[in-house]
Write a protein that holds these residues in place. Structure first.
Motif, mmCIF file in Angstrom:
data_model
loop_
_atom_site.group_PDB
_atom_site.id
_atom_site.type_symbol
_atom_site.label_atom_id
_atom_site.label_comp_id
_atom_site.label_asym_id
_atom_site.label_seq_id
_atom_site.Cartn_x
_atom_site.Cartn_y
_atom_site.Cartn_z
ATOM 1 N N ARG A 84 79.572 33.075 33.874
ATOM 2 C CA ARG A 84 79.417 34.523 33.665
ATOM 3 C C ARG A 84 77.942 34.880 33.675
ATOM 4 O O ARG A 84 77.538 35.903 34.201
ATOM 5 C CB ARG A 84 80.019 34.946 32.330
ATOM 6 C CG ARG A 84 81.500 34.907 32.287
ATOM 7 C CD ARG A 84 82.036 35.573 31.020
ATOM 8 N NE ARG A 84 83.436 35.301 30.863
ATOM 9 C CZ ARG A 84 84.406 35.903 31.549
ATOM 10 N NH1 ARG A 84 84.099 36.816 32.421
ATOM 11 N NH2 ARG A 84 85.662 35.591 31.354
ATOM 12 N N ASP A 85 77.133 34.020 33.068
ATOM 13 C CA ASP A 85 75.698 34.247 32.935
ATOM 14 C C ASP A 85 74.989 32.943 33.276
ATOM 15 O O ASP A 85 75.121 31.955 32.540
ATOM 16 C CB ASP A 85 75.375 34.689 31.503
ATOM 17 C CG ASP A 85 73.896 34.904 31.259
ATOM 18 O OD1 ASP A 85 73.065 34.709 32.170
ATOM 19 O OD2 ASP A 85 73.554 35.282 30.108
ATOM 20 N N ALA A 86 74.251 32.932 34.385
ATOM 21 C CA ALA A 86 73.588 31.704 34.845
ATOM 22 C C ALA A 86 72.580 31.170 33.827
ATOM 23 O O ALA A 86 72.232 29.994 33.854
ATOM 24 C CB ALA A 86 72.906 31.942 36.183
ATOM 25 N N ALA A 87 72.121 32.018 32.907
ATOM 26 C CA ALA A 87 71.163 31.581 31.894
ATOM 27 C C ALA A 87 71.860 30.915 30.701
ATOM 28 O O ALA A 87 71.220 30.256 29.892
ATOM 29 C CB ALA A 87 70.340 32.768 31.404
ATOM 30 N N ARG A 94 77.617 21.330 35.206
ATOM 31 C CA ARG A 94 76.497 20.861 36.045
ATOM 32 C C ARG A 94 76.369 21.795 37.223
ATOM 33 O O ARG A 94 77.310 21.944 38.018
ATOM 34 C CB ARG A 94 76.733 19.436 36.535
ATOM 35 C CG ARG A 94 75.566 18.908 37.398
ATOM 36 C CD ARG A 94 75.754 17.474 37.838
ATOM 37 N NE ARG A 94 76.822 17.278 38.782
ATOM 38 C CZ ARG A 94 76.719 17.438 40.117
ATOM 39 N NH1 ARG A 94 75.588 17.841 40.657
ATOM 40 N NH2 ARG A 94 77.744 17.202 40.891
ATOM 41 N N ALA A 95 75.240 22.451 37.353
ATOM 42 C CA ALA A 95 75.016 23.423 38.422
ATOM 43 C C ALA A 95 75.014 22.741 39.788
ATOM 44 O O ALA A 95 74.483 21.640 39.958
ATOM 45 C CB ALA A 95 73.709 24.160 38.200
ATOM 46 N N VAL A 96 75.605 23.423 40.764
ATOM 47 C CA VAL A 96 75.569 23.003 42.164
ATOM 48 C C VAL A 96 74.606 23.920 42.912
ATOM 49 O O VAL A 96 73.704 23.476 43.595
ATOM 50 C CB VAL A 96 76.970 23.058 42.811
ATOM 51 C CG1 VAL A 96 76.895 22.875 44.312
ATOM 52 C CG2 VAL A 96 77.869 21.999 42.192
ATOM 53 N N GLU A 97 74.814 25.223 42.742
ATOM 54 C CA GLU A 97 73.972 26.233 43.382
ATOM 55 C C GLU A 97 74.088 27.513 42.573
ATOM 56 O O GLU A 97 75.174 28.089 42.476
ATOM 57 C CB GLU A 97 74.431 26.468 44.827
ATOM 58 C CG GLU A 97 73.736 27.590 45.547
ATOM 59 C CD GLU A 97 72.259 27.323 45.839
ATOM 60 O OE1 GLU A 97 71.505 28.293 45.928
ATOM 61 O OE2 GLU A 97 71.860 26.142 45.960
ATOM 62 N N SER A 115 82.277 31.392 28.677
ATOM 63 C CA SER A 115 81.137 31.061 29.538
ATOM 64 C C SER A 115 81.450 31.126 31.026
ATOM 65 O O SER A 115 80.551 31.264 31.842
ATOM 66 C CB SER A 115 80.621 29.657 29.223
ATOM 67 O OG SER A 115 80.141 29.584 27.909
ATOM 68 N N LEU A 116 82.734 30.988 31.380
ATOM 69 C CA LEU A 116 83.098 30.890 32.791
ATOM 70 C C LEU A 116 83.722 32.181 33.315
ATOM 71 O O LEU A 116 84.568 32.775 32.668
ATOM 72 C CB LEU A 116 84.077 29.732 33.002
ATOM 73 C CG LEU A 116 83.636 28.357 32.502
ATOM 74 C CD1 LEU A 116 84.719 27.330 32.778
ATOM 75 C CD2 LEU A 116 82.310 27.953 33.118
#
Length: 185
Positions: A84-87, A94-97, A115-116
């Protein structure tokens, strides 16, 4: 030709005849010198997530089924999610992009609540050895195009292949109108 990298889509061209990948859209999750790994976005199964991963049943997007991520390791599962919030990165993500990434299915679901913005679980994955994917792209088996976060979380993925091609610039968009069986044309 666009470089294949994590977060990009592979869209099967009409030249790709492997039954595992005909008319598929693959989200690349990892690309390096050793090879590439991704999941097929448009192959839902009939198996409900709750039947195999009960704790995650209420967390996945509709349809609430496992997707056939690819022919490799179909007994295993990968969870693709968008934040929902990249921060605000929760435990187990684990971030991909950007805001798109993978969720560790051993993480308690409660730690991810709120969070999702989207979650989908894939049985198996698509994998390529070192330089194998580059060879398939060069021979014309795949179009490499940018992904949109919503691509992985559509309610009805049946038209994903056409929709992804349709939004591409130039001649590539024309391929979205080809009949599935050109002999019927």
């Amino acid at each position: 030709m666009t470089e294949a990298r994590a977060g990009m889509l592979l869209v099967a061209t009409p030249a790709l005849l492997d039954p595992n990948f005909v008319d598929t859209v693959v989200l690349l999750l990892d690309v390096d010198d050793q090879g590439a790994l991704g999941v097929v976005l448009n192959r839902p199964s009939v198996i409900r997530v709750g039947d195999v991963l009960d704790a995650w049943a209420g967390a996945v997007d509709e349809p609430d089924v496992l997707f056939q991520g690819g022919p490799v390791g179909p007994e295993g599962a990968l969870a693709v999610a968008v934040l929902r919030d990249a921060a605000d990165v929760p435990v187990g993500f684990r971030a991909v992009e950007g805001a798109l990434g993978l969720v560790d299915l051993d993480t308690p679901v409660e730690l991810l609540e709120g969070s999702l913005a989207g979650l989908r679980i894939f049985a198996g994955y698509a994998g390529w050895g070192a330089a194998q994917l580059d060879g398939e792209i060069e021979e014309g088996s795949w179009y490499v195009v940018p992904a949109e976060a919503a691509d992985a979380f559509r309610d009805d993925p049946a038209e994903l292949w056409r929709d992804v091609l349709r939004r591409q610039p130039g001649e590539m968009a024309w391929h979205s109108t080809r009949p599935f069986d050109p002999e019927l044309n």
